[in-house]
Design a protein around this motif. Structure first.
Motif, short mmCIF file in Angstrom:
data_model
loop_
_atom_site.label_atom_id
_atom_site.label_comp_id
_atom_site.label_asym_id
_atom_site.label_seq_id
_atom_site.Cartn_x
_atom_site.Cartn_y
_atom_site.Cartn_z
N THR A 1 2.14 14.04 5.04
CA THR A 1 1.66 12.67 5.17
C THR A 1 1.50 12.05 3.78
O THR A 1 1.03 12.71 2.87
N ILE A 2 1.92 10.81 3.66
CA ILE A 2 1.78 10.08 2.40
C ILE A 2 0.76 8.96 2.59
O ILE A 2 0.90 8.14 3.51
N PHE A 3 -0.27 8.94 1.73
CA PHE A 3 -1.23 7.84 1.73
C PHE A 3 -0.82 6.86 0.65
O PHE A 3 -0.59 7.26 -0.49
N VAL A 4 -0.70 5.59 1.01
CA VAL A 4 -0.26 4.60 0.02
C VAL A 4 -1.30 3.51 -0.15
O VAL A 4 -1.85 2.99 0.83
N ASP A 5 -1.55 3.15 -1.39
CA ASP A 5 -2.47 2.07 -1.73
C ASP A 5 -1.70 0.75 -1.70
O ASP A 5 -0.85 0.49 -2.55
N GLY A 6 -2.02 -0.07 -0.72
CA GLY A 6 -1.34 -1.37 -0.59
C GLY A 6 -1.76 -2.35 -1.67
O GLY A 6 -2.83 -2.21 -2.25
N ILE A 7 -0.92 -3.34 -1.93
CA ILE A 7 -1.25 -4.35 -2.94
C ILE A 7 -1.36 -5.72 -2.29
O ILE A 7 -0.93 -5.94 -1.16
N GLU A 8 -1.93 -6.63 -3.03
CA GLU A 8 -2.24 -7.96 -2.52
C GLU A 8 -1.19 -8.97 -2.99
O GLU A 8 -0.59 -8.77 -4.04
N GLY A 9 -1.02 -10.01 -2.23
CA GLY A 9 -0.17 -11.11 -2.71
C GLY A 9 1.02 -11.37 -1.82
O GLY A 9 1.79 -10.47 -1.56
N GLU A 10 1.15 -12.61 -1.37
CA GLU A 10 2.30 -12.96 -0.53
C GLU A 10 3.24 -13.91 -1.27
O GLU A 10 4.22 -14.39 -0.71
N LEU A 11 2.94 -14.23 -2.52
CA LEU A 11 3.74 -15.23 -3.23
C LEU A 11 4.75 -14.66 -4.20
O LEU A 11 5.63 -15.37 -4.67
N ASP A 12 4.62 -13.39 -4.51
CA ASP A 12 5.58 -12.81 -5.46
C ASP A 12 6.22 -11.56 -4.84
O ASP A 12 6.21 -11.39 -3.62
N ILE A 13 6.72 -10.69 -5.67
CA ILE A 13 7.45 -9.51 -5.18
C ILE A 13 6.52 -8.56 -4.42
O ILE A 13 6.98 -7.68 -3.68
N ALA A 14 5.19 -8.77 -4.55
CA ALA A 14 4.24 -7.97 -3.77
C ALA A 14 4.52 -8.13 -2.27
O ALA A 14 4.32 -7.20 -1.48
N ALA A 15 4.99 -9.32 -1.87
CA ALA A 15 5.29 -9.55 -0.45
C ALA A 15 6.38 -8.61 0.03
O ALA A 15 6.34 -8.08 1.14
N ALA A 16 7.39 -8.39 -0.83
CA ALA A 16 8.48 -7.48 -0.47
C ALA A 16 7.98 -6.05 -0.41
O ALA A 16 8.31 -5.29 0.51
N VAL A 17 7.14 -5.67 -1.37
CA VAL A 17 6.59 -4.31 -1.39
C VAL A 17 5.83 -4.05 -0.09
O VAL A 17 6.04 -3.03 0.58
N MET A 18 4.94 -4.97 0.28
CA MET A 18 4.13 -4.76 1.48
C MET A 18 4.96 -4.84 2.75
O MET A 18 4.72 -4.12 3.72
#
Ligand code: TXA
Ligand code: MG
Length: 411
Positions: A382-399
């Motif tokens: 199992t992999i636990f991942v720390d999500g990031i914030e932001g819908e306006l930049d490349i963070a949106a693609a990451v999430m």
């Protein structure tokens, strides 16, 4: 697989590119090539046999349309059924985007003329096609030398995380293709942003390398809206019911995503409500590697700082496996650390493998897929991942990618 390693300093880069270009013109087996986003699996977009070869190699359902990669605007105008120098050929809505973001990680939808130069398999029956001009010099040279637009999806096996290094492509497609051009690690690390400017208001169909804020700063795109699901629609029912996950961007390991709204991080103690015995609990045998002791992976980003609150004891650099390709797997080359995994009684119940992607959003995007693949290679349950914030930049693609990869979302 005949591999041509042509960067960083190979002298025969031009010869290798010419060989690959000739192969593309005649063969029905696709060629893997680097772009600035992810590696693509390219075929001559004008020949059906060639495009069918992509679906066969990837194991991809053929109802999913492919992006057409062009080297210049002349090539694109011809696909639109216009003269190569016709300045009016491309819908004017796209002018500002093309000026600003091409070549680069942006895909635009265009009307597919009838009759079309594109093989029908490219568009999967739609009346539009997606086009992009990649910025990778290798990709541009390959398209130019082939003299035809290249249809190319990401060069992963269908459902796997996209490849951001040549070795990732080899791991997925060895034996299915003959040529992988190795251009080193991809700079962007997530796929292109897909936009439709043929409708009103224009929409983003897939978040990617170009963020909403950048799009909105372009004349004609101030009111572009999201047509993909983000957290507010998709992640609400947390944890998402096992088995309900999308089969996308998935490593073998089960992925548990902690949204940035989730108050607690992962501290090295296995949460008692996380069923790491995954195999039986989610009824999905292939989602666990099924051995004891447990092997847990952690992908750390902005909140779960290295060491902070970690009760798993000192983390040591985890030696890489003896495989030949260790040095090129994680991109950029993050150190993998190793420590003890404990239960909430403090007993050591397994091993923890830890990758810190750091604070910078662009670097997180760059390392995301390779980190998922790196942990898979180490047989993590199992992999636990720390999500990031932001819908306006490349963070949106990451999430967006992480939500699709996750079998559980804690929000
Ligand atoms: O960065 C990228 O875009 C990479 C590199 C190789 O260029 N390519 C890529 O291709 O990600 P693929 O096939 O994995 O994803 C293509 C996306 C899909 O979401 C597909 O549905 C969408 O583009 N797409 C392509 N043509 C379309 C069309 N005519 N209408 C709507 N969506 C389209
Ligand atoms: Mg893909």
């Amino acid at each position: 697989v005949e591999e041509w390693r042509i960067l960083p300093e190979a002298k025969d880069a031009v010869a290798a590119l010419e060989q690959a270009a000739n192969y593309l013109k005649t063969s029905d087996t696709p060629v893997a090539f680097p772009t600035e986003t992810v590696y693509g699996l390219g075929a001559d977009a004008t020949r059906s046999g060639s495009v069918k070869g992509i679906y066969a190699a990837k194991g991809r359902p053929s109802d999913n349309p492919l992006i057409v990669h062009v080297a210049d605007l002349h090539m694109l105008r011809e696909l639109l059924g216009k003269e190569r120098d016709d300045e009016e050929a491309i819908p004017s809505r796209y002018r500002t985007l093309i000026d600003r973001f091409w070549p680069g990680p942006l895909t635009i939808l265009l009307p597919n003329p009838q009759p079309s130069k594109l093989a029908p398999e490219v568009t999967a029956g739609l009346t539009t096609f997606g086009a992009r001009m990649p910025s990778s010099p290798l990709a541009l040279s390959l398209i130019k030398l082939a003299g035809v637009p290249l249809a190319a999806p990401s060069a992963n096996a269908s459902t796997k995380p996209s490849p951001t290094a040549a070795q990732h492509v080899k791991d997925d497609l060895d034996g299915r293709i003959e040529i992988i051009l190795d251009g080193g690690p991809c700079q962007v690390g997530v796929e292109s942003t897909v936009v439709d400017g043929l409708c009103e208001p224009p929409v983003v169909l897939r978040p990617g390398g170009i963020g909403l804020e950048e799009l909105r700063s372009c004349p004609g795109w101030e009111n572009v809206v999201k047509a993909y699901k983000d957290h507010s629609e998709e992640g609400k029912a947390a944890p998402r019911a096992p088995g309900m996950k999308y089969k996308h961007y998935s490593p073998k390991a089960r992925v548990v995503l902690y949204e940035s709204t989730y108050k607690d991080g992962f501290d090295g103690v296995l949460p008692s409500d996380i069923g790491v015995t995954g195999a039986t609990e989610n009824g999905n045998a292939q989602k666990t590697n099924g051995h004891s002791p447990k092997r847990i992976g952690v992908i750390r980003t902005q909140r779960w700082k290295s060491g902070a609150g970690l009760e798993c004891g000192a983390l040591q650099p985890a030696p890489v496996d003896s495989d030949a390709h260790d040095d090129e797997y994680l991109n950029p080359a993050y150190q993998v650390y190793k420590g003890d995994l404990k239960n909430n009684q403090g007993e050591v119940i397994g091993e923890l493998f830890d990758i810190d992607l750091g604070q910078d959003t662009k670097r997180i995007a760059q390392g995301l897929f390779s980190a998922l693949r790196e942990l898979d290679r180490r047989n993590i349950d199992t992999i636990f991942v720390d999500g990031i914030e932001g819908e306006l930049d490349i963070a949106a693609a990451v999430m967006n990618r992480l939500r699709k990869a996750a079998s559980e979302i804690r929000s």
